[in-house]
Design a protein around this motif. Structure first.
Motif, PDB file in Angstrom:
ATOM      1  N   CYS A   1      -0.511  11.268  -9.651  1.00  0.00           N
ATOM      2  CA  CYS A   1      -1.509  12.199  -9.592  1.00  0.00           C
ATOM      3  C   CYS A   1      -0.903  13.771  -9.727  1.00  0.00           C
TER       4      CYS A   1
ATOM      5  N   PHE B   1       2.748  14.161   1.619  1.00  0.00           N
ATOM      6  CA  PHE B   1       2.249  13.159   2.750  1.00  0.00           C
ATOM      7  C   PHE B   1       2.568  11.502   2.487  1.00  0.00           C
TER       8      PHE B   1
ATOM      9  N   LEU C   1      -0.378  15.914  -1.126  1.00  0.00           N
ATOM     10  CA  LEU C   1      -0.786  14.330  -0.983  1.00  0.00           C
ATOM     11  C   LEU C   1       0.433  13.420  -1.280  1.00  0.00           C
TER      12      LEU C   1
ATOM     13  N   HIS D   1      -4.526   0.748   4.351  1.00  0.00           N
ATOM     14  CA  HIS D   1      -4.218   1.127   2.932  1.00  0.00           C
ATOM     15  C   HIS D   1      -5.312   0.562   2.309  1.00  0.00           C
TER      16      HIS D   1
ATOM     17  N   VAL E   1      -5.439   3.597  -0.676  1.00  0.00           N
ATOM     18  CA  VAL E   1      -4.888   3.408  -2.026  1.00  0.00           C
ATOM     19  C   VAL E   1      -5.894   3.405  -2.867  1.00  0.00           C
TER      20      VAL E   1
ATOM     21  N   LEU F   1      -8.187  12.338 -12.374  1.00  0.00           N
ATOM     22  CA  LEU F   1      -7.521  13.546 -12.980  1.00  0.00           C
ATOM     23  C   LEU F   1      -6.937  13.077 -14.206  1.00  0.00           C
TER      24      LEU F   1
ATOM     25  N   SER G   1       4.805   6.670   3.673  1.00  0.00           N
ATOM     26  CA  SER G   1       4.888   5.458   3.076  1.00  0.00           C
ATOM     27  C   SER G   1       6.369   5.194   3.327  1.00  0.00           C
TER      28      SER G   1
ATOM     29  N   TRP H   1      -6.326   9.704  -9.210  1.00  0.00           N
ATOM     30  CA  TRP H   1      -5.626   9.577 -10.422  1.00  0.00           C
ATOM     31  C   TRP H   1      -6.470   9.170 -11.724  1.00  0.00           C
TER      32      TRP H   1
ATOM     33  N   PHE I   1       1.120   6.369  -6.924  1.00  0.00           N
ATOM     34  CA  PHE I   1       0.171   7.090  -7.472  1.00  0.00           C
ATOM     35  C   PHE I   1      -0.151   8.460  -7.086  1.00  0.00           C
ATOM     36  N   SER I   2       0.192   8.856  -5.870  1.00  0.00           N
ATOM     37  CA  SER I   2       0.325  10.485  -5.519  1.00  0.00           C
ATOM     38  C   SER I   2       1.290  10.828  -6.498  1.00  0.00           C
TER      39      SER I   2
ATOM     40  N   GLY J   1       0.870  -0.898  -0.003  1.00  0.00           N
ATOM     41  CA  GLY J   1      -0.036  -0.102  -0.069  1.00  0.00           C
ATOM     42  C   GLY J   1       0.750   1.357  -0.060  1.00  0.00           C
ATOM     43  N   SER J   2       1.866   1.226   0.899  1.00  0.00           N
ATOM     44  CA  SER J   2       2.927   2.308   0.951  1.00  0.00           C
ATOM     45  C   SER J   2       3.494   2.722  -0.441  1.00  0.00           C
TER      46      SER J   2
ATOM     47  N   CYS K   1      -2.675  17.900  -4.445  1.00  0.00           N
ATOM     48  CA  CYS K   1      -2.006  16.660  -5.019  1.00  0.00           C
ATOM     49  C   CYS K   1      -0.576  16.731  -4.471  1.00  0.00           C
TER      50      CYS K   1
ATOM     51  N   ARG L   1      -0.065  14.404 -13.095  1.00  0.00           N
ATOM     52  CA  ARG L   1      -1.324  14.750 -14.009  1.00  0.00           C
ATOM     53  C   ARG L   1      -1.768  16.136 -13.732  1.00  0.00           C
ATOM     54  N   MET L   2      -1.726  16.395 -12.645  1.00  0.00           N
ATOM     55  CA  MET L   2      -2.251  17.970 -12.021  1.00  0.00           C
ATOM     56  C   MET L   2      -1.252  18.864 -12.882  1.00  0.00           C
TER      57      MET L   2
ATOM     58  N   ILE M   1      -6.743   7.052  -3.599  1.00  0.00           N
ATOM     59  CA  ILE M   1      -5.629   7.660  -4.591  1.00  0.00           C
ATOM     60  C   ILE M   1      -5.641   7.254  -6.051  1.00  0.00           C
TER      61      ILE M   1
ATOM     62  N   LEU N   1       2.409   1.884  -3.308  1.00  0.00           N
ATOM     63  CA  LEU N   1       1.470   2.248  -4.424  1.00  0.00           C
ATOM     64  C   LEU N   1       0.971   3.628  -4.059  1.00  0.00           C
ATOM     65  N   MET N   2       0.740   3.834  -2.898  1.00  0.00           N
ATOM     66  CA  MET N   2       0.507   5.463  -2.518  1.00  0.00           C
ATOM     67  C   MET N   2       1.694   6.555  -2.924  1.00  0.00           C
TER      68      MET N   2
END
Lengths: 495, 154
Positions: free
Chosen positions: A26, A56, A53, B123, B127, B137, A61, B134, A22-23, A15-16, A50, A29-30, B130, A18-19
């Motif tokens: 993101c 963070f 995030l 998570h 997860v 966005l 993570s 994504w 994906f952050s 999860g960490s 974003c 993308r922004m 987010i 992936l976070m």
């Protein structure tokens, strides 16, 4: 409670990771979105969110991964040193997201208002640009449409059989269509400024129309008498409406005038014909019933008279009876003539010859009274199929009436002509006192007379009417009080 | 009146008391601030979801996914607030790592350890959140590109 640490550790590690991934995605993308549309404040807001995030996610993570690794290599004490920093960064990023959100709350509202105004401005700009580009074409288009419309209404105005007049609020003529010029007295000279009221035979009728228009704004089919060509009055229906000019606020009047004189005359003639037909039928019945007893009375009177002594009172009385019975029989005969039930002997004859014979003994009497008889006969006239004696009787009646109508000196005009193929006309016109509408409508009624009692039976014109009808013709009258009367006979030609 | 206030202020500064000018920040103060930050983050996400709904942006697929992300972040914040509260703020659950690699969860409240164990899998909420963000966005980028291309074409 003893549980496996694997789910927690695996979910935490994966999860960490992936976070973080994906952050950062993101954030990328922004950045892309913001570069595409720099003016949109929403993207700026989301970019801040974003970014926070991402910080963070990386902080938390990475901390979690480090933590798990430290625990794995059994040095948990190190984590206790790192932990406050990781937690503080997490706290700061949360506060950053909240702060940005609070800050952008108002920005968001203002942004929407700006976007709305911008859309309105863009729309207005596009409309203005379009108008600017197409203004000339639109002006041309409108001008053309206006010209077509103007032409259409101009044609309606000019080709209308009815009169169309536009006047000022006081009745001064502003515009008059050709029909009006043709029908009204001195139409060609009725320029702007001429008074419409002057064309009314009865001025109060015009005042009444103006009053109705000022009160109600419109008037429908008001019957009036107008001065026509050569001063000839004619009856017309007037409709009008008040128009107010938008710019000057001045009131104008629009009139539609329809000449209904012919229609009304025809209608009156039909009414007269129907009335006379009914009277004729009645007269025929009465005459038939009275004629036989009168014959018997006359026969017996003459028989008694023959046997009575000469110069006796009885004979004198019987002579008086005989005289009055003969008078009655004449009246009855006249009634029968009027009712067209009397016998007639028709043959082809020359109208001019009949007129000459009639004038031969009526002209002298007329000239004795100071009346000049003027003949205006057609050069050639076809023969008519008629009872010459009866036609003579009609003409004598008309000429005698004309003589009586002229007080003092005057003229009688006898005119003939070919009216249309198959019809001839004879007009006997005088310059006498004329008749009003009421007398004119009753002139053919039996026993109707304007002469003093004892001088006329009131059957002359009735009988003439009956004779002409019996010949398949028509007789009509035109009369103007103070100017004279004209009787016109229409007769079919022979063959 | 001004004289009385001036005298009061004067004596206040002259009073002979121990100096405690700077306050210490020990104990659970750090976790309280962190919890408050989580709460603020949840409120911010709630506000974002509300804005998207009020401005009727949900009709666009991208914004709809951003809203889903905001909802999931709210749930995640609730979850982690609960976990922080239970094991750090009030210490109702104690975790011991066993040599077998297992965890020993101790709690005086029945069932709380189980709930804590599930809640620790946070998570599973953040997860997806987010990921939704994504995806949303990406869709917004595509929509913007499409609009720009449309604007160029016209």
């Amino acid at each position: 409670m003893i549980v496996s640490s694997f789910p927690i550790i695996s979910v935490d590690l994966v999860g960490s990771l992936l976070m973080i991934v994906f952050s950062l995605l993101c954030f990328e993308r922004m950045v892309r979105l913001t570069s595409l549309d720099k003016e949109n404040i929403l993207w700026t807001y989301l970019l801040f969110v974003c970014a926070a995030l991402s910080i963070f996610a990386v902080s938390r993570s990475a901390g979690h991964i480090v933590k798990q690794l430290l625990f794995l290599i059994e040095v948990p004490g190190v984590w206790e040193h790192i932990r406050p920093f990781s937690g503080s960064v997490n706290t700061l990023t949360f506060i950053l997201v909240a702060s940005v959100t609070v800050f952008f709350e108002r920005v968001w509202v203002i942004n929407r208002a700006i976007l709305k105004d911008r859309r309105a401005l863009r729309q207005a700009h596009e409309e203005l640009s379009w108008l600017n580009r197409n203004l000339e074409a639109r002006v041309d288009e409108r001008t053309q449409a206006l010209a077509v419309s103007e032409k259409k209404y101009r044609r309606m105005f000019e080709l209308s059989e009815d009169m169309i007049l536009v006047t000022s609020g006081e009745g001064q003529i502003l515009a008059l269509n050709p029909a009006g010029v043709a029908q009204l007295e001195d139409g060609s000279r009725l320029g702007p400024g001429a008074s419409l009221g002057a064309l009314f035979v009865h001025g109060d009728a015009f005042d009444s129309i103006l009053e109705t228009l000022s009160r109600e704004g419109r008037i429908r089919n008001s019957e009036v008498t107008l001065r026509g060509v050569g001063g000839r009055p004619f009856r017309a229906l007037v409709s009008g409406v008040t128009l107010t000019d938008v710019d000057s606020r001045e009131g104008t009047l629009l009139f539609m005038v329809r000449d209904v004189d012919e229609t009304l005359t025809l209608r009156e003639k039909m009414a007269t014909t129907e009335k006379l037909a009914a009277v004729g039928e009645l007269s025929a019945g009465v005459a038939h019933e009275v004629n036989n007893p009168l014959g018997i009375i006359l026969g017996y009177t003459q028989l008694l008279k023959r046997s009575a002594e000469d110069e006796s009172t009885l004979k004198e009385d019987l002579t008086v009876i005989e005289k009055h019975v003969i008078g009655c029989k004449k009246v009855v005969e006249s009634l029968l003539n009027f009712a067209r039930s009397g016998p007639s002997e028709k043959s082809p004859c020359h109208l001019h010859r009949i007129i000459e014979e009639v004038l031969a003994f009526t002209r002298h009497q007329a000239e004795m009274d100071g009346i000049q008889v003027v003949t205006e006969l057609a050069d050639t006239l076809p023969e008519i199929y008629a009872d010459a004696e009866k036609i003579k009787q009609v003409l004598i009646n008309l000429i005698i009436n004309a003589v009586h109508a002229i007080d003092g000196k005057g003229e009688i005009h006898v005119t003939t002509g070919l009216e249309e193929p198959g019809t001839v006309f004879i007009t006997v016109a005088d310059t006498g006192s004329g008749m009003d509408a009421d007398i004119r409508s009753r002139v053919f009624d039996p026993f109707f007379t304007t002469k003093p009692t004892g001088t006329g039976t009131g059957l002359g014109l009735s009988v003439s009417y009956g004779i002409i009808k019996n010949h398949g013709g028509e007789i009509d009258v035109i009369s103007t009080p103070g100017k004279g009367t004209a009787f016109t006979i229409h007769l079919p030609t022979a063959g | 009146m001004i004289r009385i206030v001036s005298l009061f202020v004067f004596f206040f500064f002259l009073a002979a008391l121990p100096a405690h000018a700077t306050q210490g920040h020990g104990g659970i103060e750090g976790i309280l601030v962190h919890q408050a930050a989580h709460l603020l983050f949840a409120l911010a996400m709630g506000f974002l979801a509300f804005r998207i709904k009020r401005d009727e942006l949900r009709v666009q697929k991208g914004w709809r996914n951003v809203q889903y992300a905001a909802f999931l972040f709210i749930l995640w914040n609730v979850d982690v607030i609960f976990v922080h509260f239970v094991d750090e703020q009030v210490a109702l659950v104690t975790v011991e790592r066993l040599s077998t690699g297992q965890l020993h969860l101790i709690s005086s409240i029945p069932g709380l350890a189980s709930v804590y164990y599930i809640a620790k899998l946070d998570h599973l909420l953040c997860v997806p959140a987010i990921v939704f963000l994504w995806v949303g966005l990406c869709q917004l980028v595509n929509q913007t590109l499409a609009r720009r291309d449309q604007g160029r074409a016209s």
